[in-house]
Design a protein around this motif. Structure first.
Motif, PDB file in Angstrom:
ATOM      1  N   LEU A  24      32.638  87.999   4.371  1.00  0.00           N
ATOM      2  CA  LEU A  24      33.453  88.716   5.185  1.00  0.00           C
ATOM      3  C   LEU A  24      33.842  90.008   4.644  1.00  0.00           C
ATOM      4  CD1 LEU A  24      35.903  86.045   6.789  1.00  0.00           C
ATOM      5  CD2 LEU A  24      34.014  87.282   7.996  1.00  0.00           C
ATOM      6  N   ARG A  25      34.489  90.018   3.223  1.00  0.00           N
ATOM      7  CA  ARG A  25      34.455  91.313   2.428  1.00  0.00           C
ATOM      8  C   ARG A  25      33.198  91.974   2.402  1.00  0.00           C
ATOM      9  NH1 ARG A  25      37.985  88.238  -1.423  1.00  0.00           N
ATOM     10  NH2 ARG A  25      40.174  88.861  -1.145  1.00  0.00           N
ATOM     11  N   LYS A  26      32.085  91.538   2.335  1.00  0.00           N
ATOM     12  CA  LYS A  26      30.776  92.470   2.366  1.00  0.00           C
ATOM     13  C   LYS A  26      30.553  93.099   3.378  1.00  0.00           C
ATOM     14  CE  LYS A  26      27.750  89.488   0.137  1.00  0.00           C
ATOM     15  NZ  LYS A  26      27.106  88.866  -0.342  1.00  0.00           N
ATOM     16  N   GLU A  27      30.714  92.293   4.596  1.00  0.00           N
ATOM     17  CA  GLU A  27      30.472  92.795   5.981  1.00  0.00           C
ATOM     18  C   GLU A  27      31.390  93.887   6.431  1.00  0.00           C
ATOM     19  OE1 GLU A  27      29.600  90.309   9.375  1.00  0.00           O
ATOM     20  OE2 GLU A  27      28.586  88.875   8.385  1.00  0.00           O
ATOM     21  N   SER A  34      38.581  97.170   7.363  1.00  0.00           N
ATOM     22  CA  SER A  34      39.420  96.259   6.270  1.00  0.00           C
ATOM     23  C   SER A  34      39.089  94.982   6.709  1.00  0.00           C
ATOM     24  CB  SER A  34      40.717  96.607   6.487  1.00  0.00           C
ATOM     25  OG  SER A  34      41.263  96.129   7.887  1.00  0.00           O
ATOM     26  N   LEU A  35      39.347  94.171   5.331  1.00  0.00           N
ATOM     27  CA  LEU A  35      38.926  92.758   5.675  1.00  0.00           C
ATOM     28  C   LEU A  35      39.999  92.174   6.782  1.00  0.00           C
ATOM     29  CD1 LEU A  35      37.843  90.089   4.626  1.00  0.00           C
ATOM     30  CD2 LEU A  35      39.737  89.827   3.272  1.00  0.00           C
ATOM     31  N   ASN A  36      40.928  92.723   6.853  1.00  0.00           N
ATOM     32  CA  ASN A  36      42.052  92.211   8.129  1.00  0.00           C
ATOM     33  C   ASN A  36      41.166  92.486   9.620  1.00  0.00           C
ATOM     34  OD1 ASN A  36      44.489  90.939   8.944  1.00  0.00           O
ATOM     35  ND2 ASN A  36      44.712  92.984  10.002  1.00  0.00           N
ATOM     36  N   LYS A  38      38.012  92.955  10.015  1.00  0.00           N
ATOM     37  CA  LYS A  38      36.951  92.316  10.197  1.00  0.00           C
ATOM     38  C   LYS A  38      37.004  90.917  10.830  1.00  0.00           C
ATOM     39  CE  LYS A  38      32.612  91.269  10.113  1.00  0.00           C
ATOM     40  NZ  LYS A  38      31.708  91.667  11.014  1.00  0.00           N
ATOM     41  N   ILE A  39      38.196  90.115  10.052  1.00  0.00           N
ATOM     42  CA  ILE A  39      38.662  88.902  10.508  1.00  0.00           C
ATOM     43  C   ILE A  39      38.978  88.948  11.825  1.00  0.00           C
ATOM     44  CG2 ILE A  39      40.296  87.124  10.362  1.00  0.00           C
ATOM     45  CD1 ILE A  39      40.089  87.799   7.058  1.00  0.00           C
ATOM     46  N   ASN A  40      39.886  89.895  12.498  1.00  0.00           N
ATOM     47  CA  ASN A  40      40.161  90.143  13.909  1.00  0.00           C
ATOM     48  C   ASN A  40      39.208  90.262  14.559  1.00  0.00           C
ATOM     49  OD1 ASN A  40      43.466  89.892  14.239  1.00  0.00           O
ATOM     50  ND2 ASN A  40      43.208  91.507  12.683  1.00  0.00           N
ATOM     51  N   LEU A  41      38.173  90.996  14.364  1.00  0.00           N
ATOM     52  CA  LEU A  41      37.126  91.041  15.097  1.00  0.00           C
ATOM     53  C   LEU A  41      36.220  89.895  15.410  1.00  0.00           C
ATOM     54  CD1 LEU A  41      35.088  93.021  16.691  1.00  0.00           C
ATOM     55  CD2 LEU A  41      34.030  93.487  14.514  1.00  0.00           C
ATOM     56  N   VAL A  42      36.087  89.231  14.165  1.00  0.00           N
ATOM     57  CA  VAL A  42      35.401  87.770  14.187  1.00  0.00           C
ATOM     58  C   VAL A  42      36.067  86.717  15.146  1.00  0.00           C
ATOM     59  CG1 VAL A  42      34.838  85.592  12.846  1.00  0.00           C
ATOM     60  CG2 VAL A  42      34.325  87.772  11.826  1.00  0.00           C
ATOM     61  N   LEU A  43      37.587  86.886  14.988  1.00  0.00           N
ATOM     62  CA  LEU A  43      38.393  85.878  15.824  1.00  0.00           C
ATOM     63  C   LEU A  43      38.298  86.288  17.304  1.00  0.00           C
ATOM     64  CD1 LEU A  43      41.135  85.256  13.498  1.00  0.00           C
ATOM     65  CD2 LEU A  43      39.462  83.793  14.272  1.00  0.00           C
TER      66      LEU A  43
END
Length: 181
Positions: A24-27, A34-36, A38-43
Motif C-alpha cells: 500500500l505504501r509503494k502504491e 498519502s498512505l491514508n 490510498k487506504i481510503n481509496l481502497v475502502l
C-alpha cells in the motif's frame, strides 16, 4: 480495533499485515497519494464497487478479452443495448440502495468518476464547465474508435434518458467528450 471521531472523518487503529502495508505504501507513493488517502481509496472501491460486483455477480475481464469481444460483435447498437440494459439497471439499483438522487452531479460523481473508471471502460476521466456554461465530460481509453462511439452513446444516455438533457459528443480513437446542453 479502536474507532473514534465525529463528523465526516473517523479514526481507526488497525493491525495490518506488514507485507500488505508495504504494498500500500509503494502504491500510494507511485500515485502521489498519502498512505491514508490510498487506504481510503481502497475502502471506497470496496464499498462502492467490489461489494456491488459481488452482490450482482459481475464479471471482471482482461482488456484483451474485452477487445476480442468488441471485435466479434459487429453491430455496435447491440453492444450498447447489452451494456445499457444490464449496466443501466445495475447503476439504478446502486443509486436506490445508496439512496442517491439521480442528478447530473451524482451521475458524474458516482457513475463517471467511480464506477465507470473502476470497471476499466476508460482509464481517465475529467469534467469541466466550458466558456458557454455547459458541462463537458472527457473520457480517455485504449480500445479504439468503435469503443469511443459505444462509450459516447452509453455515457450520454443517463443524462438524456434519466434527466431529459440533451448532449453532443466529439470522439477520437482514444477520447470521448460529451457536452451536456
Amino acid at each position: 480495533m479502536m474507532v473514534s471521531g465525529t463528523g465526516k472523518k473517523g479514526t481507526v487503529n488497525l493491525a495490518i499485515d506488514a507485507s500488505l502495508l508495504q504494498e500500500l505504501r509503494k502504491e500510494a507513493s507511485s500515485q502521489n497519494l498519502s498512505l491514508n488517502a490510498k487506504i481510503n481509496l481502497v475502502l471506497l472501491k470496496h464499498v462502492d464497487f467490489h461489494r456491488m460486483n459481488t452482490d450482482f455477480g459481475c464479471v471482471i475481464h482482461d482488456p484483451k478479452v474485452f477487445l476480442s469481444i468488441l471485435d466479434l460483435i459487429h453491430d455496435e447498437s447491440k453492444i450498447v443495448e447489452i451494456f445499457w440494459n444490464e449496466g443501466g439497471s445495475t447503476v439504478l439499483s446502486y443509486f436506490n440502495h445508496k439512496n442517491i438522487r439521480i442528478t447530473k452531479e451524482n451521475i458524474i460523481k458516482y457513475l463517471c468518476e467511480r464506477i465507470g473508471i473502476w470497471t476499466g471502460h476508460y482509464s481517465f476521466f475529467s469534467h469541466y464547465t466550458d466558456s458557454e456554461g455547459y458541462t463537458c465530460l472527457v473520457f480517455d481509453h485504449k480500445f479504439g474508435i468503435k469503443w469511443s462511439r459505444i462509450l459516447a452513446d452509453l455515457h450520454a444516455r443517463p443524462f438524456e434518458r434519466w434527466l431529459g438533457l440533451k448532449t453532443t459528443t466529439n470522439i477520437t480513437s482514444k477520447t470521448v467528450v460529451i457536452k451536456i446542453l
